[in-house]
Design a protein around this motif. Structure first.
Motif, short mmCIF file in Angstrom:
data_model
loop_
_atom_site.label_atom_id
_atom_site.label_comp_id
_atom_site.label_asym_id
_atom_site.label_seq_id
_atom_site.Cartn_x
_atom_site.Cartn_y
_atom_site.Cartn_z
N THR A 460 -3.33 -2.22 17.23
CA THR A 460 -4.25 -2.19 18.48
C THR A 460 -3.76 -3.64 19.48
O THR A 460 -3.50 -4.65 18.78
N LEU A 461 -3.24 -3.17 20.43
CA LEU A 461 -2.81 -4.39 21.16
C LEU A 461 -4.07 -4.64 22.19
O LEU A 461 -4.81 -4.12 22.53
N THR A 462 -4.06 -5.89 22.47
CA THR A 462 -5.30 -6.84 23.10
C THR A 462 -4.65 -7.44 24.10
O THR A 462 -3.92 -8.39 24.19
N ASP A 474 -8.48 -3.56 24.84
CA ASP A 474 -7.87 -3.16 23.72
C ASP A 474 -7.07 -1.67 23.94
O ASP A 474 -7.79 -0.87 24.32
N ILE A 582 7.24 -7.62 17.02
CA ILE A 582 6.27 -7.49 15.77
C ILE A 582 6.95 -7.92 14.58
O ILE A 582 7.75 -7.13 14.11
N LEU A 599 2.60 -10.57 16.98
CA LEU A 599 3.38 -10.04 18.14
C LEU A 599 3.72 -11.45 19.01
O LEU A 599 2.67 -12.29 19.16
N VAL A 645 -0.47 -10.99 25.26
CA VAL A 645 -0.81 -9.62 24.60
C VAL A 645 -0.65 -9.92 23.28
O VAL A 645 0.25 -10.68 22.65
N SER A 646 -1.50 -9.66 22.37
CA SER A 646 -1.62 -9.99 20.85
C SER A 646 -1.71 -8.47 20.19
O SER A 646 -2.07 -7.56 20.67
N ILE A 647 -1.61 -8.49 18.89
CA ILE A 647 -1.69 -7.52 17.96
C ILE A 647 -2.40 -7.47 16.80
O ILE A 647 -2.22 -8.59 16.16
#
Length: 664
Positions: A460-462, A474, A582, A599, A645-647
């Motif tokens: 899931t990318l946020t 998300d 990643i 990420l 963006v985070s993962i």
């Protein structure tokens, strides 16, 4: 209107081209004077950064191939693995076009395996270019493939070469059959070529006798024709995959198209291209555009562009007489940007052999649901793996030629209502991709029974926005077992929660096992490792209105997407999209938790994204007294310019989402 305005920016065409080549794996620090001797030790015939040095990267990463450069007839070289690529370099000169590279395998006083002699001029003119299995096969047969059919004589030779490369990898334990991994022919192995009864020449490659003749040295029969053909297609797609970028009409109408080496950009009008600056033309309307497109490891295209249309700006004297036509770049001052989406399911627009854009399968960019309104890019040839030129001047710069070729220029067309627009464009090919190392990119196909693997990996990318007040979003994604990236959106998703349930897709339509339409986002660039870092690089373009507030986001491209408008003003307003990776280090170590992956950019800082659609909408919104005035939707779009963006792993309580899997 006065003609006194600043050029939007000054730009070195050669710098664009060199940046567009990507790669760089063969630019290593070795002494190019040490290439002589019976046993070669270097892969450089020249200083890799010199303009007179042509670097090449092999699309099949095979080290230990011998090669000779025609400008250094008494020197011997070998291809070497450096970083994430295998390649070498040969000297070239600007005044000659008959320089060659000869590839082969040979030990000390042994028989030789010929791999072809290739004119360097057909590979590239500057910087770094690909040298492909098809290049070798073409050199051996004397003719390029007529198609990618496995019945084509040259494709058959390419399949034979792949069998050779795969088989040495299997023997060394570098790869299983069907998996693309770097491998090598060592000097010890090449010394055993003394066991052959004769040389392997083009004749043996073409008539199929190579397999029997090679068997005392290397058994290539373990690789089937079907497996070899699949790998030929795979490495061909690999060489053609990249970021394809077409910039706005920065110089069109400002410099001479036949003599200036600068790319004119993406532009046209509702008349013949030659009349776009004809002051006598009535009802003249200009169009300007840009494009950012990725192609993945299967050849599919994804991305978007922006288009500006409007009446041409005319120069007039004090009496109101038209004295000239202003360049289309002035559309920025009065026209609203319109998004053009790369139409889905396109993987046939580029001929993988000739590198021509297919007139029968043009690249289509959709402005609405009516395909008749698509902008179609229907002509253009990628010169030496670098770029498509839209004008004679830029073409001559790319090819180091004194003449142009109108059949190779980039051309487009579009019908808008009752008007037919047509024009030209330049396309730069940048940041090519590489193989995925098995130490990091573990799939069921490249691990043994009982071993763990990771891909396909659901996550899931946020996305968070720099503008306060906009809710984070998300988005579920999957990096599949081929290294491509698509969405994984659950049924009944909301505007802020488009996370997934780890559904599968079996068809190119990308409708998943839950009946939800998914979308291609991008692909992986390669693998890299260092202390506490086992990463895959990723690049994505989110380009579909169904993605809501995420539509238009660019991330991981590692490219300048808008150049500095005026380098002389000491204010750098260029817009760059950083690279992204990643890190799977903790996951590969067996830690299956929410922080098992992360990420970041290439400098291990927080990954960021840019929305160029939002940027240009903001430009329009800020034009004083602009008409039509921006709508509330357009004002909101302009606020979504950038963010982070985070993962995290997908929901591990769902069995299908399990990040660590064991091969039966």
């Amino acid at each position: 209107m006065s003609k006194n305005f600043l050029l939007p920016f000054a730009l070195s065409t050669l710098a664009i081209v060199l940046n567009g080549c990507g790669g760089g794996g063969s630019t290593i620090n070795e002494d190019p004077t040490q290439g002589g001797g019976e046993i070669p030790t270097t892969n450089l015939d020249c200083k890799a950064t010199d303009e007179s040095c042509l670097n090449f990267e092999l699309n099949y990463p095979i080290a230990g191939l011998n090669f000779d450069c025609s400008l250094s007839p008494n020197q011997r070289y070998i291809t070497k693995l450096v970083g994430n690529s295998v390649g070498g370099a040969c000297s070239i000169s600007g005044s000659k076009s008959d320089e060659t590279i000869t590839l082969y395998l040979q030990g000390s006083n042994t028989h030789k395996i010929a791999l072809g002699t290739i004119k360097l001029d057909t590979l590239g003119k500057y910087g770094t270019t690909h040298l492909t299995v098809l290049d070798m096969a073409t050199a051996l047969t004397g003719q390029p493939p007529a198609s990618m059919s496995n019945a084509d004589p040259t494709i058959k030779v390419a399949m034979a070469l792949v069998k050779l490369f795969q088989s040495i990898g299997v023997e060394r334990g570098d790869n299983v059959v069907g998996d693309l991994q770097p491998t090598q022919f060592t000097q010890d192995k090449k010394n055993l070529l003394a066991n052959l009864t004769q040389d392997i020449t083009a004749t043996e490659w073409k008539n199929g006798q190579y397999a029997t003749l090679l068997k005392p040295w290397l058994d290539v029969s373990k690789v089937s024709d079907a497996q070899a053909y699949a790998l030929v297609v795979q490495v061909t797609n690999l060489a053609n995959a990249a970021l394809f970028q077409a910039n706005e009409a920065t110089y069109a109408g400002i410099v001479d198209s036949t003599s200036s080496p600068l790319p004119l950009g993406f532009y046209g009008c509702n008349q013949a291209l030659a009349d776009c600056f004809n002051k006598s033309t009535t009802n003249l309307r200009h169009m300007m555009a840009n494009m950012f497109m990725l192609t993945d490891r299967e050849g599919y295209a994804m991305g978007y562009g922006l288009q500006w249309r409007g009446d041409a700006t005319l120069y007039k004297d004090d009496k109101g007489n038209v004295t000239g036509v202003a360049p289309p770049v002035l559309l920025w001052t009065k026209a609203k940007p319109m998004q053009m989406l790369i139409a889905p399911q396109q993987n046939g627009w580029l001929n993988p052999i000739s590198k021509d854009i297919q007139s029968t399968q043009p690249l289509r960019l959709s402005v609405d649901s009516n395909a008749n309104n698509d902008l179609q890019i229907y002509q253009g040839k990628f010169m030496n793996d670098y770029a498509v030129a839209g004008s004679e001047g830029f073409y001559k710069q790319l090819t180091r030629s004194t003449t142009g070729n109108i059949q190779h220029y980039g051309l487009w067309r579009q019908t808008v209502g009752t008007e037919n627009y047509k024009g030209s464009l330049d396309i730069i090919k940048a940041n090519p991709i590489s193989y995925l190392g098995k130490e990091i990119f573990k799939t069921a196909a490249n691990v043994s029974s009982g071993q763990r693997y990771v891909f396909p990996l659901y996550a899931t990318l946020t996305f968070r926005f720099d503008t306060t007040g906009i809710a984070p979003i998300d988005l579920g994604i999957v990096v599949d077992e081929k290294g491509n990236i698509r969405t994984d959106i659950k049924p009944n998703a909301t505007a802020t929660d488009m996370s997934g349930q780890c559904a599968t897709v079996t068809e190119n339509s990308l409708i998943d096992s839950n009946g939800v339409q998914q979308y291609r986002l991008g692909t992986t660039g390669g693998t890299e490792s260092s202390d506490n870092d086992s990463s895959i690089t990723v690049r994505m373009i989110l380009s579909n209105p169904q993605l809501g507030n995420l539509n238009g986001i660019l991330m991981g491209l590692n490219s300048v997407v808008r150049a500095d408008t005026n380098p002389d003003d000491n204010v750098n307003d260029a817009i760059s999209v950083n690279g992204a990776k990643i890190n799977l280090y903790n996951l590969l170590a067996g830690q299956n938790s929410s922080n098992s992956i992360n990420l970041s950019d290439y400098e291990n800082k927080t990954a960021r994204w840019i929305n160029l659609y939002a940027f240009y909408q903001a430009v329009y919104n800020n034009i004083k007294d602009i008409s039509p005035a921006p709508t509330d939707v357009e004002k909101a779009l302009a606020q979504r310019l950038s963010g982070t963006v985070s993962i995290k792993l997908a929901n591990q309580s769902i069995p299908a989402c399990n990040a660590l899997k064991t091969k039966p």
